[in-house]
Design a protein around this motif. Structure first.
Motif, PDB file in Angstrom:
ATOM      1  N   THR A 197       9.234  15.049  -1.004  1.00 49.65           N
ATOM      2  CA  THR A 197       7.709  14.882  -1.087  1.00 49.65           C
ATOM      3  C   THR A 197       6.964  15.366  -0.010  1.00 49.65           C
ATOM      4  O   THR A 197       5.714  16.231  -0.350  1.00 49.65           O
ATOM      5  CB  THR A 197       7.461  13.234  -0.638  1.00 49.65           C
ATOM      6  OG1 THR A 197       8.207  12.604  -1.641  1.00 49.65           O
ATOM      7  CG2 THR A 197       5.978  12.658  -0.719  1.00 49.65           C
ATOM      8  N   THR A 202       7.517  16.853  -6.483  1.00 49.08           N
ATOM      9  CA  THR A 202       7.576  15.479  -6.879  1.00 49.08           C
ATOM     10  C   THR A 202       7.624  15.210  -8.240  1.00 49.08           C
ATOM     11  O   THR A 202       7.384  14.009  -8.822  1.00 49.08           O
ATOM     12  CB  THR A 202       6.587  14.314  -5.940  1.00 49.08           C
ATOM     13  OG1 THR A 202       5.228  14.864  -6.385  1.00 49.08           O
ATOM     14  CG2 THR A 202       6.844  14.630  -4.517  1.00 49.08           C
ATOM     15  N   ALA A 255      11.285  10.308  -4.896  1.00 48.10           N
ATOM     16  CA  ALA A 255      10.164  11.038  -4.611  1.00 48.10           C
ATOM     17  C   ALA A 255       8.970  10.913  -5.587  1.00 48.10           C
ATOM     18  O   ALA A 255       7.861  10.968  -5.270  1.00 48.10           O
ATOM     19  CB  ALA A 255      10.566  12.608  -4.476  1.00 48.10           C
ATOM     20  N   TRP A 256       9.359  10.941  -6.840  1.00 49.36           N
ATOM     21  CA  TRP A 256       8.141  10.792  -8.005  1.00 49.36           C
ATOM     22  C   TRP A 256       7.737   9.383  -7.635  1.00 49.36           C
ATOM     23  O   TRP A 256       6.434   9.177  -7.759  1.00 49.36           O
ATOM     24  CB  TRP A 256       8.889  10.856  -9.069  1.00 49.36           C
ATOM     25  CG  TRP A 256       8.191  10.633 -10.466  1.00 49.36           C
ATOM     26  CD1 TRP A 256       6.986  10.937 -11.011  1.00 49.36           C
ATOM     27  CD2 TRP A 256       8.218   9.035 -10.979  1.00 49.36           C
ATOM     28  NE1 TRP A 256       6.627  10.334 -11.939  1.00 49.36           N
ATOM     29  CE2 TRP A 256       7.193   9.143 -12.054  1.00 49.36           C
ATOM     30  CE3 TRP A 256       9.093   8.148 -10.935  1.00 49.36           C
ATOM     31  CZ2 TRP A 256       6.915   7.819 -12.756  1.00 49.36           C
ATOM     32  CZ3 TRP A 256       8.961   6.983 -11.729  1.00 49.36           C
ATOM     33  CH2 TRP A 256       7.886   7.108 -13.057  1.00 49.36           C
TER      34      TRP A 256
END
Length: 262
Positions: A197, A202, A255-256
């Motif tokens: 991130t 991401t 992270a997404w």
């Protein structure tokens, strides 16, 4: 000038590992154990060994905690160990002989032998897993208090100078059970997601999402298991490489998740 050795170890509920680790460094002049709130027998075990000094501090992150332990060392050399690592008998002898003379390097890499389900992972990129762990204390090659670089996980020592590698193995009792591996990878993937991130990678687009969460883990498994010989490590090797690729997917998924909208 006499060469003295300090060992720096950070702990949190390590009663299953710490005794083995401390037994392997009894030749050291000093052992620093920095604990961050253990509720098991970790502190009792630490205090039962000679030349061991026990400190307690709140958890500050892997790098900061390790740097704090190192700053408490008084030896001319420092050996930084994790609580689930031990020096092989051969490595103990090699370090003792090295420090009896005048080492030509300012820091040394240690070859790490990783165990998964108590089996040595000899292939697939897991050996020799060299780590910089032995170094001259207060060397000009380090900035004071910043030996381990600040990052959430997979911290490394920042060093510029003459570096060499010792011949014998540091044994890493990494994951004795599947449950312990999954628990660690869940936690480490969360910390790894923080790094992703921060870098801004991401998986915002569909292509990046598929690439990071599906393709990269798949390619990682095929490369390490087949092309780098992980298949030679039996059923344990199959499980390790399969779960490691899953860890990679988790990291990018988390992270997404932190940046998605709606």
């Amino acid at each position: 000038m006499p060469q003295t050795l300090s060992v720096a170890i950070i702990t949190l509920n390590e009663e299953a590992n710490l005794g083995r680790t401390l037994a392997s460094v009894q030749f050291a002049d000093e052992v620093i154990v920095l604990d961050s709130g253990s509720t098991d027998r970790t502190l009792e075990i630490a205090r039962s060994f000679k030349n061991t000094k026990v400190f307690s501090e709140e958890w500050k992150g892997f790098a900061s905690q390790k740097n704090s332990a190192i700053e408490k060392c008084t030896g001319t050399w420092v050996l930084s160990l994790d609580a689930d690592e031990e020096l092989s008998v051969e490595l103990q002898t090699e370090i003792r002989v090295l420090l009896l003379g005048e080492p030509r390097a300012d820091a040394y890499m240690l070859r790490r032998r990783n165990l998964f389900l108590n089996r040595w992972m000899r292939h697939g990129g897991y050996y020799p897993d060299a780590k910089l762990r032995l170094f001259r204390h207060h060397s000009a090659n380090f900035a004071p208090g910043t030996r381990f670089t600040e990052r959430p996980v997979h911290e490394t020592i920042a060093f510029e100078g003459k570096l060499d590698t010792l011949h014998h193995d540091l044994i890493h009792h990494a994951y004795p059970t599947i449950e312990s591996y999954i628990e660690h990878m869940d936690r480490y993937s969360t910390l790894g997601a923080q790094i992703v991130t921060q870098k801004g990678t991401t998986s915002r687009s569909w292509l990046a999402f598929y690439w990071n969460i599906v393709a990269v883990p798949g390619f990682t498994f095929v490369w390490n298991y087949f092309f780098r010989g992980g298949i030679l490590d039996g059923r344990e090797g199959l499980l390790l490489h399969l779960y490691h690729s899953t860890y990679t997917s988790w990291k990018y998924s988390k992270a997404w998740q932190t940046t998605r909208k709606g």
